[in-house]
Design a protein around this motif. Structure first.
Motif, mmCIF file in Angstrom:
data_model
loop_
_atom_site.group_PDB
_atom_site.id
_atom_site.type_symbol
_atom_site.label_atom_id
_atom_site.label_comp_id
_atom_site.label_asym_id
_atom_site.label_seq_id
_atom_site.Cartn_x
_atom_site.Cartn_y
_atom_site.Cartn_z
ATOM 1 N N GLU A 1 11.661 22.141 108.805
ATOM 2 C CA GLU A 1 11.829 22.584 107.454
ATOM 3 C C GLU A 1 12.052 20.529 107.043
ATOM 4 O O GLU A 1 13.314 20.926 105.439
ATOM 5 N N PHE A 2 11.755 19.619 107.101
ATOM 6 C CA PHE A 2 12.146 18.594 106.421
ATOM 7 C C PHE A 2 12.964 18.338 105.688
ATOM 8 O O PHE A 2 13.613 17.864 104.870
ATOM 9 N N CYS B 1 18.408 19.860 102.011
ATOM 10 C CA CYS B 1 17.435 20.451 102.128
ATOM 11 C C CYS B 1 16.241 19.840 101.799
ATOM 12 O O CYS B 1 16.696 18.039 101.143
ATOM 13 N N VAL B 2 15.002 20.033 101.872
ATOM 14 C CA VAL B 2 14.148 18.876 101.864
ATOM 15 C C VAL B 2 13.883 18.525 100.226
ATOM 16 O O VAL B 2 13.848 16.973 100.256
ATOM 17 N N LYS B 3 14.498 19.265 99.065
ATOM 18 C CA LYS B 3 14.373 18.707 98.214
ATOM 19 C C LYS B 3 15.263 17.629 97.514
ATOM 20 O O LYS B 3 14.993 16.998 96.910
ATOM 21 N N GLY B 4 16.602 17.973 97.616
ATOM 22 C CA GLY B 4 17.464 17.399 98.537
ATOM 23 C C GLY B 4 17.513 15.763 98.694
ATOM 24 O O GLY B 4 17.655 14.872 98.338
ATOM 25 N N ARG B 5 16.779 15.644 99.735
ATOM 26 C CA ARG B 5 17.027 15.138 101.017
ATOM 27 C C ARG B 5 15.362 14.215 100.232
ATOM 28 O O ARG B 5 15.131 12.440 100.667
ATOM 29 N N PHE B 6 14.502 14.301 99.966
ATOM 30 C CA PHE B 6 12.788 13.804 99.734
ATOM 31 C C PHE B 6 12.419 13.549 98.331
ATOM 32 O O PHE B 6 11.820 12.882 97.937
ATOM 33 N N PHE C 1 12.918 25.476 103.427
ATOM 34 C CA PHE C 1 12.419 24.480 102.203
ATOM 35 C C PHE C 1 13.588 25.021 100.450
ATOM 36 O O PHE C 1 13.072 23.833 99.783
ATOM 37 N N SER C 2 13.629 26.233 101.220
ATOM 38 C CA SER C 2 15.138 25.382 99.390
ATOM 39 C C SER C 2 16.528 26.358 100.549
ATOM 40 O O SER C 2 16.166 26.642 101.344
ATOM 41 N N ARG C 3 17.524 25.817 99.788
ATOM 42 C CA ARG C 3 19.020 26.226 100.647
ATOM 43 C C ARG C 3 19.361 25.791 102.069
ATOM 44 O O ARG C 3 19.793 26.857 102.846
ATOM 45 N N SER C 4 17.988 25.293 102.964
ATOM 46 C CA SER C 4 17.887 25.382 103.848
ATOM 47 C C SER C 4 19.530 25.114 104.400
ATOM 48 O O SER C 4 19.691 25.456 105.434
ATOM 49 N N VAL C 5 20.071 24.432 103.896
ATOM 50 C CA VAL C 5 22.001 24.512 103.955
ATOM 51 C C VAL C 5 22.306 25.929 104.640
ATOM 52 O O VAL C 5 23.102 25.657 105.844
ATOM 53 N N VAL C 6 22.401 26.613 103.913
ATOM 54 C CA VAL C 6 22.397 27.281 104.201
ATOM 55 C C VAL C 6 22.183 28.629 104.951
ATOM 56 O O VAL C 6 23.020 28.769 106.143
ATOM 57 N N LEU D 1 3.966 21.283 101.441
ATOM 58 C CA LEU D 1 4.676 22.111 101.503
ATOM 59 C C LEU D 1 5.265 23.567 100.141
ATOM 60 O O LEU D 1 5.302 24.935 101.289
ATOM 61 N N PHE D 2 5.236 23.546 99.130
ATOM 62 C CA PHE D 2 4.986 24.867 98.241
ATOM 63 C C PHE D 2 4.428 24.064 96.731
ATOM 64 O O PHE D 2 5.243 24.224 96.027
#
Ligand code: SF4
Ligand code: SF4
Ligand code: SF4
Ligand code: FES
Ligand code: FES
Lengths: 844, 152
Positions: A221-222, A289-294, A413-418, A772-773
């Motif tokens: 999930e990066f 998720c990858v968006k918030g992290r990277f 790749f989105s809302r991974s925390v969910v 990724l997207f």
């Protein structure tokens, strides 16, 4: 800790200590500031006992237990630093070091180096040079230091493994790996993503996914969680490896989706160098998720960011001052009539920005023509979606549910925390049903995977709604297997306590989106389920509350609502325009009458909109290649402003300014306030976001300071029906064209890409996001591609009844056979959605 | 690939995680190695990730992950054969096929493995070609044999 159990008394290094039963020796020692070196231990992971660095002496025991795995016992006498233990530790460390070819550990300059981390960690013993990141994260250095090891005594065993750099966002150099297993435990036990595993054995042991696949091909999930816990330089962030140590941290709210994770920004020399999850118990619990992290770091630091206001005409552009820009806008506005101006704002902005934006339109321009792109995103399902938002239950509801139904939600790749929350809940026995035509992260482990054909998702939900009402449902067109799964799902849902329905963004642009969302509401009514719409826009609620819609005043009340108009007129000291027409963002697309003046605030107007006579583009990045503008104004990034976002659970959360705006950029509210004042309007004398919030609180009773502090979900008072953007608006755009291609038809479906920020796809400005997207690619099933003789990257021409477009191809085994999918900035120009198309290689 | 293969193997199991090793053994018996396809099928059957399956399987040296060559050549490197020059034989085969043990030739015709003891220590050094054991092999002899390898 159980209060009924008596505390335990132990002696560590001659100190008597009392601690709770069940605590490990290591924990007790740490709580009492007694240092025990560790390598494989990490607070957020289960103890492993693998590195043996933490061995201690316990009187009466002949062996040396590892402190991280041994619980204390009454009367234990523990010694942590006897000469014998230190010698054993040194021996173990030496063994590690013989495989860890890093001379920086024993370099003579290491003391100065640690302080400033001024060079890359150049590390060569006999193996050529290895580069290790200088992020201050290496614990091997700390342990080497504590044991005073200054040379590597054993012959170097160099594994000569190629550094893995092919994946986005982080690299892996397993020559530096000490096999502590932290990354494996993080990925398997905490994220439950099961990407990393130990492979092979003995000296050949290495960590990674199956075969020699990349992380991209292995379901990663990066999320970067493994990178954060690696005690060596093995796992390293591409963007942060050479940035050095952060000087300070700032906690803020992620701006990439409606989950609203709390993020810890790492700052050095007034620049964001990284972003890590904050340990927030309410929302993301230490995950991202990858968006918030990277993606954040790269997005806010992009060198293409706009730093100065500039004018653009024909082929040339030139910088102007803020005052020149304001003067130009004022001049253009004077020449425009209030019904021929419009403003498009982004639901990614802070509530304060959104409020000021609509106030600017309503007060300075006496026009209600302000709208967001959410209307275009949700299309015909807008009201239905808002209806679901009204009923949104908090994320924590997942943990109390017995069955969870996921509709069109892929958390890779989105809302991974969910996704992490769901998988954690599954471990505890919660059942999961996922409805999605495509294979996705949870489909392997879900209890049931409903697999409707593309475009028939709404029928499945409708059938579930009927079945849970006890109705008989005709089985036409659905296979026996699928039908049984549907019936089983209906039984599971009806018989469960606290079911929860999660709604993702995958079918929201289909022609059937309204039916789908309405069926979701019915289904929820039938089974008494909580609904969790997970909006793609981080501040959708804020945009409604701030009234940045033509039919809504601040407070989510209708523009025609007399009471609210009176209240606002009193607060604003002005009278509101009575001209309430049918203009919305959809009018831009329908282009009946092109505007004289269009102001895009943090937003990119849809590509097919008619150009306005004069367009102002206020954003972080220049409009090209997604559009063009006559005047471009630099906005501050979300990391450069103070404000609030309200997430999908309706929690108001703080956005904190971590660094000063880049160049001459300004926060969006400030630009608009300055412009308002320049134009002589009153009510724009704000100097800080707090003052704006005070005014919002006066205009909107639901909005209080208390909301911000407590972060409790706010009420949803929307009563008005919003005007919906239906595809008929664009119908006359689509020239009927005869289908000439003879290639077999495929079913084409498109969605508006949700990996966007301020109107731009993240893939425009973030390198890793391109992999990724990506926006504007066509996903083709691997087998179909073989038959069509297509390979990754080929450009194909897709022709449907109403459109013809060319896109590069991406291959995926998860795309159902016979279907094609595109993630686009807009889908209106390729409607109906889904539709049959022909596809062939574009002529080169 | 025979479509019935995996269903027929899986039909003998309950689908529990503990059955992984046995399933892997069955698959290797059936197709000679653990293919990527096999890992994917097992993953779907047991509901555990392909990465974890590979992790477990690669721990055991008896599982191989590349398609074996049609003709199997095994050179014994057990103690007895080793002292009688087994490694020289291995080198000879390796030179000849252009691969090292544990590999198959790219055309998948020859498969070259080392064995730990083929149970014929009295004949050391031993080479096994397909089912045929050859004892007291000399390097020159082996080279001669390898000339006719297409006929094995
Ligand atoms: S980035 Fe996340 S999902 Fe990927 S390997 Fe690391 S922990 Fe696992
Ligand atoms: S990659 Fe890092 S965290 Fe993972 S085992 Fe190696 S050293 Fe430990
Ligand atoms: S899940 Fe949403 S809020 Fe959380 S890090 Fe990802 S984009 Fe940001
Ligand atoms: S930290 Fe205790 S064994 Fe590694
Ligand atoms: S050692 Fe080679 S056959 Fe026994």
């Amino acid at each position: 800790m159980n209060p009924e159990t008596a505390p335990v008394n132990v002696t560590i290094d001659n100190r008597s200590i009392t601690a709770a039963v069940g605590t490990s020796i290591l924990q007790v020692a740490r709580e009492n500031d007694i240092y025990i070196p560790t390598l494989c231990f990490h607070e957020s992971l289960s103890p492993h006992g693998g590195c043996r660095m933490c061995i201690v002496e316990v009187e009466g025991l002949r062996t040396f237990p590892t402190a991280c795995t041994t619980p204390i016992d009454e009367g234990m006498i523990i010694r942590t630093h006897t000469a014998q233990i230190q010698e054993m530790r040194t021996e173990i460390l030496q063994l590690f070091l013989s495989e860890h070819t890093a001379s920086c550990l024993v370099c003579g300059e290491k003391v100065e180096c640690r302080e400033y981390m001024s060079t890359v960690r150049k590390a060569g013993v006999t193996t050529g040079c290895r580069y290790c990141p200088k992020d201050g994260q290496c614990e091997l250095q700390a342990v080497t230091e504590s044991l005073d090891v200054n040379e590597i005594i054993y012959p170097i065993y160099y594994r000569g493994i190629n550094v893995e750099t092919g994946d986005p966002f982080y690299d892996r150099d397993y020559n530096l790996c000490i096999l502590c297993g932290r990354c494996v435990r993080m990925c398997q036990e905490v994220r439950l993503a099961d990407v990393l595993a130990y492979k092979h054995r003995g000296r050949k042991t290495i960590i990674g996914p199956a075969f020699s696949r990349t992380h991209l091909d292995s379901g990663c999930e990066f999320c970067g969680a493994c990178v954060s816990v690696c005690p060596t330089g093995t796992l390293r962030e591409k963007a942060r490896a050479w940035e050095g140590k952060p000087e300070r941290e700032e906690t803020t709210t992620c701006s990439f989706c409606g989950v609203g994770c709390q993020v810890k920004l790492l700052v050095k020399e007034d620049r964001i160098i990284g972003s890590l999850p904050a340990d927030d118990p309410l929302v993301n619990q230490g995950q991202l998720c990858v968006k918030g992290r990277f993606c954040n770091t790269e997005l806010v630091n992009g060198h293409q960011r706009v730093k100065n206001p500039y004018r653009h005409e024909g082929a040339i552009s030139w910088d102007v001052s803020w005052n020149e820009a304001f003067a130009l806008i004022a001049e253009k506005l004077q020449a425009s009539s209030p019904d021929r101006v419009g403003m498009l704002v982004s639901p990614n902005l802070c509530t304060e920005d959104l409020y000021i934006a609509q106030k600017f339109m309503r007060v300075a321009l006496a026009s209600h023509h302000v709208d967001t792109t959410a209307r275009l995103f949700y299309g015909a399902g807008f009201n239905a979606y808002l209806g679901l938002m009204k009923r949104a239950v908090p994320l924590a509801a997942i943990q109390n549910a017995s069955v969870v139904l996921m509709i069109g939600l892929d958390t890779r790749f989105s809302r991974s925390v969910v996704g992490v929350a769901l998988r954690t809940a599954m471990k505890k026995g919660i059942e999961i049903v996922t409805l999605n035509p495509r294979e996705h992260t949870i489909s392997l482990k879900a209890n049931l995977w409903l697999q409707p054909g593309i475009g028939t998702e709404f029928r499945y939900v409708d059938m579930l709604a009927q079945l849970t009402r006890g109705a008989e449902v005709p089985a036409d067109g659905i296979s026996q297997v699928e039908r049984e799964k549907l019936e089983q799902t209906a039984r599971m849902l009806s018989g469960s306590s606290n079911p929860v329905i999660l709604v993702g963004a995958e079918y929201l642009q289909y022609d059937s989106s309204r039916e789908l969302l309405e069926s979701v509401a019915q289904l929820a009514d039938n089974i008494g389920a909580g609904i969790m719409p997970l909006p793609a826009q981080n501040n959708l609620y804020g945009s409604l509350l701030a009234g940045s819609y033509p039919e809504l005043l601040p407070g989510m009340r209708s523009t025609g609502d007399d009471a609210q108009r009176k209240l606002l007129e009193a607060v604003w000291g002005t009278s509101l325009s009575n001209l309430i027409d049918s203009w919305t963002a959809a009018s831009l697309v329908a282009c009946d009458t092109p505007l004289q003046f269009l102001y895009a605030v943090g937003e990119v107007p849809p590509p097919m909109s008619a150009p306005a006579d004069f367009m102002v583009f206020q954003n972080m990045y220049p409009p090209e290649p997604y559009g063009s503008a006559d005047l471009v104004l630099p906005s501050a990034a979300a990391t450069e402003v103070d404000g609030t976002f309200i997430n999908g659970e309706r929690r108001m959360q703080r956005v904190r300014r971590a660094v000063v705006p880049l160049g001459n950029a300004l926060p969006d509210w400030e630009i608009l306030c300055r412009l308002g004042r320049f134009m002589g309007a009153t009510g724009f004398e704000f100097s800080r976001p707090e003052e704006i919030r005070e005014e919002i609180a006066r205009a909107v009773p639901e909005f209080t300071q208390e909301n911000i502090d407590a972060r409790t979900p706010m009420p949803f008072v929307l009563e008005t029906d919003m005007r919906e953007f239906t595809n008929d608006a664009t119908a006359h755009h689509a020239a009927e064209r005869a289908q000439t291609d003879s290639a077999p038809p495929f079913l084409f479906h498109a969605s508006v890409i949700e990996h966007t920020h301020r109107g731009f796809p993240l893939s425009a400005w973030v390198d890793g996001a391109k992999l990724l997207f990506p926006e504007g690619t066509l996903t083709v099933n691997v087998e179909d591609a073989k038959a069509l003789q297509l390979t990754e990257g080929d450009v194909v021409r897709v022709s449907g009844a109403s459109f013809e477009r060319t896109w590069p191809v991406r291959l995926a085994s998860t795309q159902p056979r016979g279907t094609l999918h595109a993630s686009l900035l807009e889908t209106a120009s390729s409607h109906p959605n889904p539709q049959p198309v022909a596809v062939r290689k574009a002529d080169v | 690939m025979n479509e019935e293969l995996y269903p027929s193997i899986f039909s003998q199991f309950k689908g529990e995680e503990g059955e992984l090793i046995t399933i892997l053994l069955r698959v290797q018996e059936a197709i000679g190695y653990i293919s990527q396809e096999a890992v994917k099928r097992i993953s779907q059957f047991l509901k555990i990730s392909e990465n974890q399956i590979y992790g477990v399987a690669s721990f055991f040296s008896r599982f191989r992950f590349d398609e074996p060559g049609k003709i199997s050549i095994k050179v014994c490197m057990g103690t007895a054969c080793h002292v009688h020059g087994g490694s020289l034989l291995a080198d000879a085969v390796g030179w000849d096929l252009g691969i090292t043990y544990g590999q198959a030739t790219p055309d998948k015709r020859f498969d070259f493995q080392r064995a730990n003891c083929l149970g014929s220590c009295t004949l050391a050094p031993v080479v096994q070609i397909n089912d045929k054991i050859q004892g007291r092999v000399l390097v020159t002899e082996l080279k001669e044999t390898m000339k006719h390898r297409e006929e094995f």
